[in-house]
Design a protein around this motif. Structure first.
Motif, mmCIF file in Angstrom:
data_model
loop_
_atom_site.group_PDB
_atom_site.id
_atom_site.type_symbol
_atom_site.label_atom_id
_atom_site.label_comp_id
_atom_site.label_asym_id
_atom_site.label_seq_id
_atom_site.Cartn_x
_atom_site.Cartn_y
_atom_site.Cartn_z
ATOM 1 N N VAL A 144 4.281 4.622 11.066
ATOM 2 C CA VAL A 144 4.448 5.895 9.963
ATOM 3 C C VAL A 144 5.481 5.092 9.200
ATOM 4 N N ASP A 145 6.852 4.708 10.139
ATOM 5 C CA ASP A 145 8.036 4.016 9.539
ATOM 6 C C ASP A 145 7.229 3.186 8.549
ATOM 7 N N ALA A 146 6.765 2.201 9.186
ATOM 8 C CA ALA A 146 6.573 0.639 8.588
ATOM 9 C C ALA A 146 5.073 0.910 6.929
ATOM 10 N N GLY A 147 4.720 2.089 7.095
ATOM 11 C CA GLY A 147 3.600 2.566 6.362
ATOM 12 C C GLY A 147 4.083 2.496 4.645
ATOM 13 N N ASN A 148 3.296 2.403 4.342
ATOM 14 C CA ASN A 148 2.997 1.106 2.731
ATOM 15 C C ASN A 148 3.585 2.226 1.830
ATOM 16 N N ASP A 149 4.212 2.208 0.634
ATOM 17 C CA ASP A 149 4.741 3.221 0.021
ATOM 18 C C ASP A 149 3.559 3.906 -0.539
ATOM 19 N N PRO A 150 3.309 5.699 -0.521
ATOM 20 C CA PRO A 150 2.799 7.144 -0.806
ATOM 21 C C PRO A 150 2.011 7.290 -2.156
ATOM 22 N N GLU A 151 2.894 6.118 -3.279
ATOM 23 C CA GLU A 151 2.453 5.997 -4.634
ATOM 24 C C GLU A 151 0.889 5.434 -4.282
ATOM 25 N N ILE A 191 2.624 11.921 0.095
ATOM 26 C CA ILE A 191 1.395 11.012 -0.621
ATOM 27 C C ILE A 191 1.185 12.917 -1.330
ATOM 28 N N GLY A 192 1.202 13.660 -1.894
ATOM 29 C CA GLY A 192 0.533 14.884 -2.729
ATOM 30 C C GLY A 192 1.922 14.379 -3.848
ATOM 31 N N LYS A 193 2.956 14.973 -3.498
ATOM 32 C CA LYS A 193 4.361 14.402 -3.922
ATOM 33 C C LYS A 193 3.778 13.145 -4.991
ATOM 34 N N SER A 194 3.844 12.060 -4.140
ATOM 35 C CA SER A 194 3.460 10.527 -5.191
ATOM 36 C C SER A 194 2.250 10.559 -5.875
ATOM 37 N N THR A 195 1.244 11.429 -5.721
ATOM 38 C CA THR A 195 0.033 11.816 -6.332
ATOM 39 C C THR A 195 -0.016 12.360 -7.141
ATOM 40 N N ALA A 196 0.990 13.295 -6.859
ATOM 41 C CA ALA A 196 0.854 14.377 -8.276
ATOM 42 C C ALA A 196 1.562 13.894 -9.173
ATOM 43 N N HIS A 197 2.904 13.491 -9.122
ATOM 44 C CA HIS A 197 3.615 12.800 -10.002
ATOM 45 C C HIS A 197 2.685 11.366 -10.900
ATOM 46 N N TYR A 198 2.166 10.832 -9.757
ATOM 47 C CA TYR A 198 1.226 9.378 -10.490
ATOM 48 C C TYR A 198 0.293 10.048 -11.539
#
Ligand SMILES: NC(=O)c1ccc[n+]([C@@H]2O[C@H](COP(=O)([O-])OP(=O)(O)OC[C@H]3O[C@@H](n4cnc5c(N)ncnc54)[C@H](OP(=O)(O)O)[C@@H]3O)[C@@H](O)[C@H]2O)c1
Length: 270
Positions: free
Chosen positions: A212-219, A16-23
């Motif tokens: 968690v495996d079936a979770g959505n894309d953290p973006e 989540i942190g990486k996706s949010t940072a890039h978003y």
């Protein structure tokens, strides 16, 4: 010219942190993420990584100092770093409970303490604490995780009233399940040889991992953070997750405790 808002986001090496940072970087924010490892910045990246361990006062102090040296200000703090912990409460070692709470509860408070004087001087700032939908209810075999996230939510409620007079906004964002490394990195309490919880814990753990495996894309979380940051008057708590996960919160609020508990027992096959 208006400056690009400077963001500090903890735990930006994955999930989540990486996706949010890039978003946020893609939308013009100047983003500094953190990792406990030694960062390998080459200079051209969209997100610069700083070394920071939320459990270590000196490490937080020096990361904040480094960021101030580079940018001279911190407009936004996203307290995202966190760890998972599972196990029967009775058998979870005391030290493991302390370690998880140190990262998930005391850690974010520590980072806030180092960032607030900067924001107070600026007379502006926005702090988003990443909690969890699991923090709105005690989930079986995730009691310490639920408790730590719940505590962070409650502390946020208090904190935001204390800092609003300084022009500083604060809120939580509670995600549901997202496909990240959290399951592989979490602490699994070792069971006692003759543990009476072996079978039911095993069943629950399997369900947790499947979710968690079936979770959505953290973006999706990054998008939600971005929307929250546009708010002039943010709410106290936000959630992001599947409709079912968000529905669980509505049910928790509306149903008598014992009925809600029955739903959880059924869900976790307990
Ligand atoms: N994934 C989900 O379904 C979900 C649901 C609800 C809430 N959340 C919350 O979302 C946040 C991010 O989790 P994630 O799912 O993205 O997990 P993740 O992929 O395991 O990422 C966790 C991040 O936290 C960092 N971290 C761990 N311990 C740290 C410490 N002591 N100091 C500083 N950084 C630390 C890790 O960085 P390094 O290892 O590089 O240091 C990593 O970047 C957590 O707070 C988690 O509780 C996740």
């Amino acid at each position: 010219m208006q400056h690009r808002p400077v963001v500090l986001i903890t735990g930006a090496s994955s999930g989540i942190g990486k996706s949010t940072a890039h978003y946020l970087a893609d939308r013009g924010y100047r983003v500094y993420g953190t990792t406990r490892k030694s960062p390998n910045n080459t200079g051209g990246e969209a997100v610069t990584l700083l070394q920071l361990d939320v459990r270590d006062e000196d490490s937080v102090r020096s990361a904040v100092r480094e960021l101030l040296g580079l940018e001279g200000r911190i407009d936004i703090l996203i307290n995202n770093a966190g760890v998972g912990i599972t196990g029967p409460l009775e058998e979870t070692p005391h030290q493991a409970c302390l370690d998880a709470l140190e990262t998930n509860f005391h850690g974010p408070l520590r980072v806030i303490r180092h960032v607030l004087p900067v924001m107070r001087q600026q007379q502006s700032g926005f702090i988003v604490n990443i909690t969890s939908i699991a923090g709105f209810m005690g989930l079986p075999y995730r009691g310490i995780y639920s408790a730590g996230k719940s505590a962070l939510g409650i502390a946020t409620e208090a904190y935001r009233m204390e800092v609003r007079g300084f022009g500083i906004k604060m809120c939580t964002l509670a995600p549901g399940d997202y496909a990240t490394n959290i399951a592989s990195g979490r602490f699994h309490s070792p069971l006692l040889e003759d543990s009476p919880y072996r079978q039911s814990y095993g069943n629950s753990l399997k369900l947790m991992d499947d979710h968690v495996d079936a979770g959505n894309d953290p973006e999706e979380v990054g998008r939600k953070v971005y929307r929250i940051l546009q708010k002039k008057h943010p709410r106290v708590h936000y959630t992001v997750g599947s409709p079912m996960q968000r529905l669980s919160l509505t049910l928790k609020r509306m149903l008598p405790d014992k009925i809600f508990e029955r739903l959880l027992l059924k869900h976790y096959k307990l």
